[in-house]
Design an enzyme around this catalytic site. Sequence first.
Site, short mmCIF file in Angstrom:
data_model
loop_
_atom_site.label_atom_id
_atom_site.label_comp_id
_atom_site.label_asym_id
_atom_site.label_seq_id
_atom_site.Cartn_x
_atom_site.Cartn_y
_atom_site.Cartn_z
N TYR A 124 -48.17 66.76 -18.02
CA TYR A 124 -48.64 65.73 -17.08
C TYR A 124 -49.95 65.09 -17.51
O TYR A 124 -50.41 64.16 -16.87
CB TYR A 124 -48.83 66.35 -15.69
N LYS A 171 -42.67 79.73 -20.12
CA LYS A 171 -41.61 79.74 -21.16
C LYS A 171 -42.29 80.18 -22.45
O LYS A 171 -42.19 79.53 -23.49
CB LYS A 171 -41.02 78.32 -21.25
N ASP A 204 -36.50 79.58 -16.65
CA ASP A 204 -35.05 79.42 -16.40
C ASP A 204 -34.52 80.59 -15.57
O ASP A 204 -33.76 80.41 -14.60
CB ASP A 204 -34.26 79.22 -17.70
N ASP A 228 -43.79 71.37 -10.68
CA ASP A 228 -43.19 70.19 -10.07
C ASP A 228 -41.71 70.43 -9.80
O ASP A 228 -41.21 70.20 -8.70
CB ASP A 228 -43.38 69.01 -11.04
#
Length: 334
Positions: A124, A171, A204, A228
Amino acid sequence: MAHKVTLIPGDGVGPEIAQAARRVIDASGTNIEWEVVEAGEALIPQYGTPLPGYVLDSIRRNRVALKGPITTPVGGGFRSVNVTLRQELNLYANVRPARTLPGIVTRYQNVDLVVVRENTEDLYAGIEHRVGTDAAESIKIITRQASERIARFAFELARKQGRKKVTAVHKANIMKLTDGLFLECARKVAREYPDIVFEDMIVDAMCMKLVQAPENYDVLVLPNLYGDIVSDLCAGLVGGLGVAPGANIGHEVAVFEPVHGSAPKHAGKNRINPLAMILSGIMMLQHLGEDEAANRIYEAVLAVLREGKALTYDLGGSAGTSDMADAIISKMQA
Ligand code: NAD
């Protein structure tokens, strides 16, 4: 004494829900002096920017704002006003609670979790460029300072709200350096809070577990982009974007706004659900120390939901935005 609060109605459905929230808050017995300021695309012809300086000045002066959504052009055009505002005011923590509400049919019961999203960096940061005509690059920024700050915020929130567990979402198996640093910081901060359980999870797997058993989660702390996405998922667990409130918190100021956007196709139709904005208003009142007024509104919201008569389309009803606000106000006056 009156609290001076900046009100940014925004665009699209923003003005309708801002009006609804303002009426509900004004009816709660609290004394708010609203300073209404406009922002968004419509301001560009006059000010050359969708975010004129007076908006930031007003928020800095009042330290608290309630904000409606603001449209961002997709794939080009001006930079998101929402992202710019968060960065300019250093609103580093985005807090998005997701809680099961009565009278709303969902697949889950007993969801009560808070998404704490880092709000200033990650993908972002908006550092991207084209490489020739056929490729593009975006740079993911993760810093120790921002990662430790958001982790500490999440643990402090857990303590303050009597919550038991913080889950850091990342991640780091693939983005070993950036998400690896985020995870390293979360682990370091976790050691300062032995009273709170800490775990980490790959994003995930987190999504799968959230749709399987959301009641197992309490506070989630995530870098900006995953925050988000996962916060919209969490909104879906409890009834959708129409009931998902949020807060952007900094050291100096706080801006409260729904998770959802400007939903342009519904604009001006008096049909959008005002609850996300009203619940954001409740978070704002709690921030101002107006717990009594906040509770009064929350109880009235629960009563309206339980009764099931004045519900907007997304909750299976046919009431308008203003009808729902009226119903909440009359419950407070009953
Ligand atoms: P959106 O959240 O505006 O709407 C998506 C859909 O969700 C709507 O069409 C509607 O069906 C439903 N929905 C959203 N809010 C609802 C409510 N209160 N009641 C009932 N249903 C509701 O997402 P979008 O269409 O992807 O984005 C529209 C614009 O909003 C874009 O320009 C986007 O950049 C902007 N946006 C702004 C903010 C913000 O101001 N903080 C946040 C997200 C998106």
